[in-house]
Design a protein around this motif. Structure first.
Motif, short mmCIF file in Angstrom:
data_model
loop_
_atom_site.label_atom_id
_atom_site.label_comp_id
_atom_site.label_asym_id
_atom_site.label_seq_id
_atom_site.Cartn_x
_atom_site.Cartn_y
_atom_site.Cartn_z
N PHE A 196 0.83 -1.21 0.00
CA PHE A 196 0.00 0.00 0.00
C PHE A 196 0.86 1.26 0.00
CE2 PHE A 196 -2.12 3.33 2.53
CZ PHE A 196 -3.25 3.55 1.74
N LEU A 226 -11.72 -0.14 -2.63
CA LEU A 226 -10.77 -0.03 -1.53
C LEU A 226 -11.29 0.82 -0.37
CD1 LEU A 226 -7.95 -1.27 -1.27
CD2 LEU A 226 -6.99 0.92 -1.93
N ASP A 227 -12.03 1.89 -0.67
CA ASP A 227 -12.51 2.78 0.40
C ASP A 227 -13.40 2.03 1.37
OD1 ASP A 227 -12.02 5.91 -0.59
OD2 ASP A 227 -12.07 4.45 -2.20
N PHE A 229 -11.37 -0.64 3.53
CA PHE A 229 -10.61 -0.10 4.66
C PHE A 229 -11.53 0.49 5.73
CE2 PHE A 229 -6.70 0.22 1.86
CZ PHE A 229 -5.97 -0.67 2.62
N ASN A 230 -12.64 1.12 5.31
CA ASN A 230 -13.60 1.66 6.28
C ASN A 230 -14.14 0.54 7.16
OD1 ASN A 230 -13.23 4.15 5.10
ND2 ASN A 230 -15.12 4.10 3.92
N TYR A 237 -11.46 -0.95 9.51
CA TYR A 237 -11.18 -0.08 10.64
C TYR A 237 -12.23 -0.25 11.74
CZ TYR A 237 -9.63 4.15 13.10
OH TYR A 237 -9.14 5.04 14.03
N TYR A 281 -10.27 7.05 4.50
CA TYR A 281 -9.50 6.05 5.24
C TYR A 281 -8.04 6.43 5.41
CZ TYR A 281 -7.57 4.27 0.82
OH TYR A 281 -6.91 4.15 -0.37
N ARG A 282 -7.47 7.19 4.46
CA ARG A 282 -6.05 7.52 4.57
C ARG A 282 -5.77 8.42 5.77
NH1 ARG A 282 -4.84 12.44 1.44
NH2 ARG A 282 -6.78 13.25 0.55
N PHE A 313 -5.40 5.77 8.49
CA PHE A 313 -4.71 4.54 8.11
C PHE A 313 -3.58 4.21 9.08
CE2 PHE A 313 -1.80 1.86 5.66
CZ PHE A 313 -2.69 0.91 5.18
N ILE A 357 -5.02 2.13 11.61
CA ILE A 357 -5.28 0.79 11.07
C ILE A 357 -4.02 -0.06 11.19
CG2 ILE A 357 -5.73 -0.52 8.94
CD1 ILE A 357 -7.66 1.61 8.08
#
Length: 569
Positions: free
Chosen positions: A213, A370-371, A374-375, A378, A419-420, A423, A426
């Motif tokens: 990533f 991807l959004d 990752f959401n 998390y 998410y970034r 992250f 995460i």
């Protein structure tokens, strides 16, 4: 690759020298040889930021920095030699397998740095922000030309101080250098895990399993990468030094926290860790309170003044302490338009205003690709982590960080829940859970090796990313080519042509219609997309204009004729 490597060698000696200066000014006696270079980056960023108020970061600035470098080498030659040897010793103290892995990382990162940038933000505002600093320094009301220019991270100011724009416009590779530094640091921690008897060394070393990533942020000067790479070390120091921290270690962690906040204000939550450390170790740390206040105040003043110059707001785009009335201040309508846009970014550009909280939250979790992944991951981590804490002895430090990870989501929810922006948490939460089950160093080493090798595929092979994003402009990664061994591909991924346009008397360069509305690419100054100018003119009734005949004097947003008539009526 070769030219980038040469630029990194220059950056290395500059950060080595400026690390010596910062440690002398701030009274830091000793630190990890690699963290020494992070501290050097911090001081150099402060110098670039201060200079940008008065001059452009161009050949005259580079000559000034060269003189400083020469002075430090002669004045502190013994220290320079010591820190250089300490850095080299860090590499040779690694086991042979770890040394080979680091060399592999160096080759992969060099190759990735020489490819065309992947991130769309690079095409919308990274390139242009850096170019403005190279040509003029900080420009009054630059946000009126393009709302994204108001972000103007100090990371871009740092890049402007390292890209040699007066020689050739092909270097924007500070993130590659950063990744190399962090990789050596984390490999060192993984290498020393068994002898140190610290499980948190294992955690820090396993940060590299996210390389697949993180590698996507290397070939553009994204300020996100330093957040992803330095936050783990800050959390590591907090857990390791919480009850027995020395003044020296506190100055290091405070410097790194302030650095991240200076680069990206969304990480201001980490200041809580510095406050907790100070309160819990008050008797030990109170003697140097003046120095903590001095560095914090200096960075805060630079941050506020930069925002005021570029946007007219102290905490752009937040209207906190909104008492400034500069003529170049961005109109409230455009400020709200920008804030609305950043929120929609976190919702995949879908209007959720008609949904209640639970419906919005459900949609956020199920955003495609991807959004949404990752959401959801998390939230799963936030649910599972308390169960993990119950099985830990002396887990108060972990609980504090867990609490901050929840607060970070709450603070971002109504602003930009991307998410970034969380992250780094995460990474921390997932690795902490992992190391509670797997404590074998060889498992960690093999996982890191797999991650590094896997990340190389995206560098050397063109990969279709349709399974990860719906953005048509980000479907393909930019793979390495043999021709990049000497000269890198350049700082822009686009090949669009630029034409000179005039709207309401304002002349500017615009990319062709194939560029997305916020795209500017590597056009000549002033560059802004005519689609953006026309959109804001049509729906918000403002157009940008020069404050004077000189570009260095900045920009205003002026009402269009329709808006003037409407106001008078």
């Amino acid at each position: 690759m070769l030219l980038i490597l040469l630029s990194w060698i220059y950056i290395f000696f500059t950060t080595l020298n400026f690390g010596i200066l910062l440690k002398k000014v701030f009274g830091i006696q000793k630190c990890n040889p690699i963290i020494h270079h992070f501290l050097g980056l911090l001081l150099y960023t402060l110098l670039c930021s201060l200079a940008a108020f008065f001059i452009r970061l161009n050949i005259e600035f580079y000559l000034f920095v060269f003189i400083i470098n020469v002075f430090i080498v002669f004045k502190f030659r013994n220290l320079t030699r010591f820190h250089f040897n300490s850095f080299v010793k860090t590499f040779f103290n690694l086991k042979t397998s770890y040394r080979f892995l680091f060399i592999l990382i160096l080759i992969i990162v060099l190759a990735q740095s020489s490819t065309k940038p992947f991130l769309l933000d690079n095409e919308s505002y990274y390139i242009q922000t850096i170019k403005w600093i190279n040509e003029y320094g900080y420009v009054k009301g630059l946000v009126n030309l393009h709302p994204f220019f108001g972000q103007n991270s100090s990371w871009h100011t740092l890049q402007a101080g390292f890209n040699f724009s007066f020689i050739c416009p092909i270097f924007n590779d500070i993130n590659g250098y950063l990744f190399i530094l962090a990789s050596l640091l984390y490999l060192e921690k993984l290498n020393n895990y068994e002898t140190s008897k610290s499980i948190q060394n294992f955690y820090l070393g396993l940060t590299l399993i996210f390389s697949i990533f993180l590698m996507q942020f290397i070939n553009a000067p994204s300020p996100d990468l330093i957040i992803f790479l330095v936050t783990p070390y800050i959390l590591f120091l907090f857990l390791e030094k919480r009850y027995t921290i020395s003044i020296n270690d506190f100055k290091i962690i405070l410097s790194l926290v302030l650095f991240l906040c200076f680069v990206k204000v969304t990480m201001a939550i980490l200041i809580v860790l510095s406050i907790i450390l100070f309160v819990q170790n008050f008797k030990t740390l109170k003697g140097s309170l003046a120095s903590y206040i001095a560095i914090s105040s200096t960075m805060l003043i630079l941050f506020l003044c930069k925002n005021a110059i570029i946007s007219g707001y102290l905490f752009y785009p937040i209207e906190l302490f909104d008492f400034l009335n500069f003529e170049w201040k961005q109109p409230k309508a455009l400020l709200n338009f920008y804030k609305r846009g950043t929120y929609l970014d976190g919702m995949n550009n879908v209007d959720t205003s008609h949904l209640n909280f639970f419906e919005t939250f459900k949609y956020w979790l199920t955003i495609p690709k991807l959004d949404g992944l990752f959401n959801s991951f998390y939230i799963l981590l936030l649910i599972l982590f308390p169960w993990f804490l119950l099985k830990k002895n002396k887990a108060s430090g972990l609980f504090i960080i867990y609490t901050l990870s929840i607060l970070q989501l709450i603070l971002l929810w109504n602003n930009s829940p991307q998410y970034r922006f969380f992250f780094a948490f995460i990474m921390f939460l997932s690795v902490q859970i992992f190391i509670s089950v797997f404590k074998n160093k060889m498992i960690g080493f093999y996982l890191v090796c797999i991650a590094i090798v896997a990340s190389a595929f995206s560098v050397f092979f063109n990969i279709n990313l349709k399974h990860f994003t719906d953005n048509a402009l980000a479907m393909d990664s930019n793979s390495f080519s043999i021709k990049h061994i000497i000269v890198p591909a350049g700082i822009s991924k686009t090949t669009t042509k630029f034409t000179k346009e005039t709207i309401n008397g304002f002349e500017f360069y615009s990319p062709n219609s194939d560029m997305f509305i916020w795209g500017t690419g590597n056009g000549n100054l002033p560059c802004v997309n005519k689609k953006q100018v026309n959109y804001i003119k049509t729906y918000y009734h403002y157009t940008p204009v020069l404050r004077t005949k000189n570009q260095k004097d900045g920009f205003l947003s002026v009402p269009t004729e329709n808006e003037i008539i409407k106001t008078n009526f």
